[in-house]
Write a protein that holds these residues in place. Structure first.
Motif, PDB file in Angstrom:
ATOM      1  N   ASP A   1       0.828  -1.208   0.000  1.00 41.13           N
ATOM      2  CA  ASP A   1       0.000   0.000   0.000  1.00 41.13           C
ATOM      3  C   ASP A   1       0.861   1.256   0.000  1.00 41.13           C
ATOM      4  O   ASP A   1       0.575   2.220  -0.714  1.00 41.13           O
ATOM      5  CB  ASP A   1      -0.940   0.013   1.211  1.00 41.13           C
ATOM      6  CG  ASP A   1      -2.038  -1.037   1.114  1.00 41.13           C
ATOM      7  OD1 ASP A   1      -2.266  -1.573   0.004  1.00 41.13           O
ATOM      8  OD2 ASP A   1      -2.662  -1.325   2.152  1.00 41.13           O
ATOM      9  N   SER A   2       1.935   1.229   0.769  1.00 40.58           N
ATOM     10  CA  SER A   2       2.846   2.375   0.838  1.00 40.58           C
ATOM     11  C   SER A   2       3.512   2.615  -0.514  1.00 40.58           C
ATOM     12  O   SER A   2       3.607   3.762  -0.974  1.00 40.58           O
ATOM     13  CB  SER A   2       3.898   2.115   1.916  1.00 40.58           C
ATOM     14  OG  SER A   2       4.911   3.075   1.869  1.00 40.58           O
ATOM     15  N   LYS A   3       3.971   1.554  -1.172  1.00 37.40           N
ATOM     16  CA  LYS A   3       4.630   1.688  -2.476  1.00 37.40           C
ATOM     17  C   LYS A   3       3.640   2.143  -3.551  1.00 37.40           C
ATOM     18  O   LYS A   3       3.990   2.931  -4.431  1.00 37.40           O
ATOM     19  CB  LYS A   3       5.300   0.373  -2.895  1.00 37.40           C
ATOM     20  CG  LYS A   3       6.591   0.111  -2.186  1.00 37.40           C
ATOM     21  CD  LYS A   3       7.626   1.166  -2.551  1.00 37.40           C
ATOM     22  CE  LYS A   3       8.968   0.866  -1.956  1.00 37.40           C
ATOM     23  NZ  LYS A   3       9.945   1.923  -2.275  1.00 37.40           N
ATOM     24  N   ILE A   4       2.415   1.669  -3.482  1.00 37.40           N
ATOM     25  CA  ILE A   4       1.400   2.105  -4.445  1.00 37.40           C
ATOM     26  C   ILE A   4       1.137   3.598  -4.284  1.00 37.40           C
ATOM     27  O   ILE A   4       1.034   4.336  -5.269  1.00 37.40           O
ATOM     28  CB  ILE A   4       0.103   1.279  -4.295  1.00 37.40           C
ATOM     29  CG1 ILE A   4       0.323  -0.123  -4.845  1.00 37.40           C
ATOM     30  CG2 ILE A   4      -1.072   1.956  -5.007  1.00 37.40           C
ATOM     31  CD1 ILE A   4      -0.819  -1.082  -4.599  1.00 37.40           C
ATOM     32  N   GLN A   5       1.056   4.065  -3.048  1.00 36.95           N
ATOM     33  CA  GLN A   5       0.835   5.501  -2.818  1.00 36.95           C
ATOM     34  C   GLN A   5       2.034   6.323  -3.266  1.00 36.95           C
ATOM     35  O   GLN A   5       1.883   7.417  -3.827  1.00 36.95           O
ATOM     36  CB  GLN A   5       0.503   5.767  -1.346  1.00 36.95           C
ATOM     37  CG  GLN A   5      -0.887   5.319  -0.956  1.00 36.95           C
ATOM     38  CD  GLN A   5      -1.957   5.833  -1.921  1.00 36.95           C
ATOM     39  OE1 GLN A   5      -2.012   7.007  -2.247  1.00 36.95           O
ATOM     40  NE2 GLN A   5      -2.790   4.910  -2.404  1.00 36.95           N
ATOM     41  N   GLU A   6       3.231   5.796  -3.049  1.00 38.37           N
ATOM     42  CA  GLU A   6       4.440   6.491  -3.503  1.00 38.37           C
ATOM     43  C   GLU A   6       4.458   6.563  -5.032  1.00 38.37           C
ATOM     44  O   GLU A   6       4.763   7.607  -5.617  1.00 38.37           O
ATOM     45  CB  GLU A   6       5.679   5.761  -2.982  1.00 38.37           C
ATOM     46  CG  GLU A   6       6.975   6.451  -3.310  1.00 38.37           C
ATOM     47  CD  GLU A   6       8.184   5.682  -2.789  1.00 38.37           C
ATOM     48  OE1 GLU A   6       9.300   6.075  -3.157  1.00 38.37           O
ATOM     49  OE2 GLU A   6       8.039   4.695  -2.025  1.00 38.37           O
ATOM     50  N   LEU A   7       4.111   5.461  -5.697  1.00 34.44           N
ATOM     51  CA  LEU A   7       4.038   5.431  -7.155  1.00 34.44           C
ATOM     52  C   LEU A   7       3.010   6.432  -7.656  1.00 34.44           C
ATOM     53  O   LEU A   7       3.269   7.205  -8.576  1.00 34.44           O
ATOM     54  CB  LEU A   7       3.698   4.014  -7.631  1.00 34.44           C
ATOM     55  CG  LEU A   7       3.465   3.835  -9.138  1.00 34.44           C
ATOM     56  CD1 LEU A   7       4.713   4.202  -9.935  1.00 34.44           C
ATOM     57  CD2 LEU A   7       3.045   2.385  -9.420  1.00 34.44           C
ATOM     58  N   ARG A   8       1.839   6.437  -7.058  1.00 32.50           N
ATOM     59  CA  ARG A   8       0.773   7.369  -7.439  1.00 32.50           C
ATOM     60  C   ARG A   8       1.265   8.805  -7.337  1.00 32.50           C
ATOM     61  O   ARG A   8       1.063   9.615  -8.237  1.00 32.50           O
ATOM     62  CB  ARG A   8      -0.443   7.165  -6.531  1.00 32.50           C
ATOM     63  CG  ARG A   8      -1.654   8.020  -6.913  1.00 32.50           C
ATOM     64  CD  ARG A   8      -2.615   8.210  -5.764  1.00 32.50           C
ATOM     65  NE  ARG A   8      -2.057   9.028  -4.707  1.00 32.50           N
ATOM     66  CZ  ARG A   8      -1.923  10.359  -4.751  1.00 32.50           C
ATOM     67  NH1 ARG A   8      -2.278  11.025  -5.812  1.00 32.50           N
ATOM     68  NH2 ARG A   8      -1.408  11.015  -3.742  1.00 32.50           N
ATOM     69  N   LYS A   9       1.941   9.111  -6.247  1.00 31.96           N
ATOM     70  CA  LYS A   9       2.447  10.472  -6.024  1.00 31.96           C
ATOM     71  C   LYS A   9       3.465  10.863  -7.097  1.00 31.96           C
ATOM     72  O   LYS A   9       3.399  11.961  -7.654  1.00 31.96           O
ATOM     73  CB  LYS A   9       3.073  10.572  -4.642  1.00 31.96           C
ATOM     74  CG  LYS A   9       3.592  11.962  -4.297  1.00 31.96           C
ATOM     75  CD  LYS A   9       4.326  11.962  -2.979  1.00 31.96           C
ATOM     76  CE  LYS A   9       5.756  11.737  -3.321  1.00 31.96           C
ATOM     77  NZ  LYS A   9       6.746  11.812  -2.344  1.00 31.96           N
ATOM     78  N   HIS A  10       4.391   9.961  -7.418  1.00 30.28           N
ATOM     79  CA  HIS A  10       5.408  10.271  -8.421  1.00 30.28           C
ATOM     80  C   HIS A  10       4.801  10.452  -9.815  1.00 30.28           C
ATOM     81  O   HIS A  10       5.188  11.369 -10.546  1.00 30.28           O
ATOM     82  CB  HIS A  10       6.484   9.190  -8.454  1.00 30.28           C
ATOM     83  CG  HIS A  10       7.387   9.193  -7.270  1.00 30.28           C
ATOM     84  ND1 HIS A  10       8.058  10.310  -6.824  1.00 30.28           N
ATOM     85  CD2 HIS A  10       7.747   8.199  -6.432  1.00 30.28           C
ATOM     86  CE1 HIS A  10       8.783  10.014  -5.774  1.00 30.28           C
ATOM     87  NE2 HIS A  10       8.610   8.733  -5.497  1.00 30.28           N
ATOM     88  N   ILE A  11       3.873   9.581 -10.188  1.00 25.16           N
ATOM     89  CA  ILE A  11       3.219   9.702 -11.495  1.00 25.16           C
ATOM     90  C   ILE A  11       2.476  11.035 -11.578  1.00 25.16           C
ATOM     91  O   ILE A  11       2.606  11.778 -12.557  1.00 25.16           O
ATOM     92  CB  ILE A  11       2.229   8.537 -11.742  1.00 25.16           C
ATOM     93  CG1 ILE A  11       2.964   7.216 -11.844  1.00 25.16           C
ATOM     94  CG2 ILE A  11       1.408   8.785 -13.012  1.00 25.16           C
ATOM     95  CD1 ILE A  11       2.041   6.001 -11.814  1.00 25.16           C
ATOM     96  N   PHE A  12       1.712  11.329 -10.565  1.00 29.81           N
ATOM     97  CA  PHE A  12       0.908  12.556 -10.539  1.00 29.81           C
ATOM     98  C   PHE A  12       1.791  13.801 -10.581  1.00 29.81           C
ATOM     99  O   PHE A  12       1.518  14.742 -11.335  1.00 29.81           O
ATOM    100  CB  PHE A  12       0.017  12.561  -9.294  1.00 29.81           C
ATOM    101  CG  PHE A  12      -0.942  13.707  -9.237  1.00 29.81           C
ATOM    102  CD1 PHE A  12      -1.978  13.804 -10.146  1.00 29.81           C
ATOM    103  CD2 PHE A  12      -0.821  14.683  -8.268  1.00 29.81           C
ATOM    104  CE1 PHE A  12      -2.875  14.869 -10.097  1.00 29.81           C
ATOM    105  CE2 PHE A  12      -1.707  15.743  -8.204  1.00 29.81           C
ATOM    106  CZ  PHE A  12      -2.735  15.835  -9.126  1.00 29.81           C
TER     107      PHE A  12
END
Length: 177
Positions: A24-35
């Protein structure tokens, strides 16, 4: 023995919870970087209000300012290109690996504001080694000057249609080196 089995079960439960939280933490980090990269590169940066990544399927949804999902098919070719670059950037940043990147005709479908953003903000940071396969009209002399501090080598491919042979020549199309 029974006590050991209970301890193993407890350890297994704790490890599964840890893996779930880490995912969950990595998915949120990925989402943040993409955005963040999309907002940096997109000329219509307010088109996308958020990005949601499904933790089970890893499908990426683009959310507009009204909270509705935007179909990727409804994006222009340039917006798709910027989104794809943002996705690649997000994966690279989240993994903490500076991998080599090969980009084929990256500016062909983009307007000048997207081109400027990608040349100045993405290419210099895209990877440990970045190979850009461009046409002579994509990276003009102005973009070349912006990229020059980051270049280690410049070549162009010259196809001889009579010999049906491609040769590699040093320098860019118009002689920049």
């Amino acid at each position: 023995k029974a006590d050991l089995i209970v301890k193993i079960g407890t350890i297994s439960t704790v490890l599964n919870e840890f893996v779930e939280k880490l995912r969950d933490s990595k998915i949120q980090e990925l989402r943040k970087h993409i955005f963040t990269m999309y907002r940096t590169l997109a000329s219509k940066s307010d088109l996308i209000a958020d990005i949601v990544i499904d933790p089970l399927t890893y499908r990426v949804k683009i959310i507009d300012k009204h909270g509705d999902a935007i179909s990727k098919q409804n994006l222009s070719a340039g917006e798709k290109e910027v989104f794809a670059i943002s996705l690649l950037w997000g994966l690279a940043k989240t993994s903490n690996y500076r991998l080599p990147v090969i980009i084929d005709t990256p500016l062909a479908r983009l307007d000048s504001s997207h081109r400027d953003a990608i040349v100045t903000k993405y290419f210099p940071e895209a990877g440990a080694q970045v190979i850009i396969l461009s046409t002579d009209t994509e990276v003009d002399q102005n973009y070349y000057k912006k990229l020059e501090p980051f270049l280690s080598r410049v070549n162009h491919l010259l196809f001889d249609k009579y010999r049906e042979l491609t040769t590699i020549n040093e320098g860019y199309f118009w002689g920049g080196q």
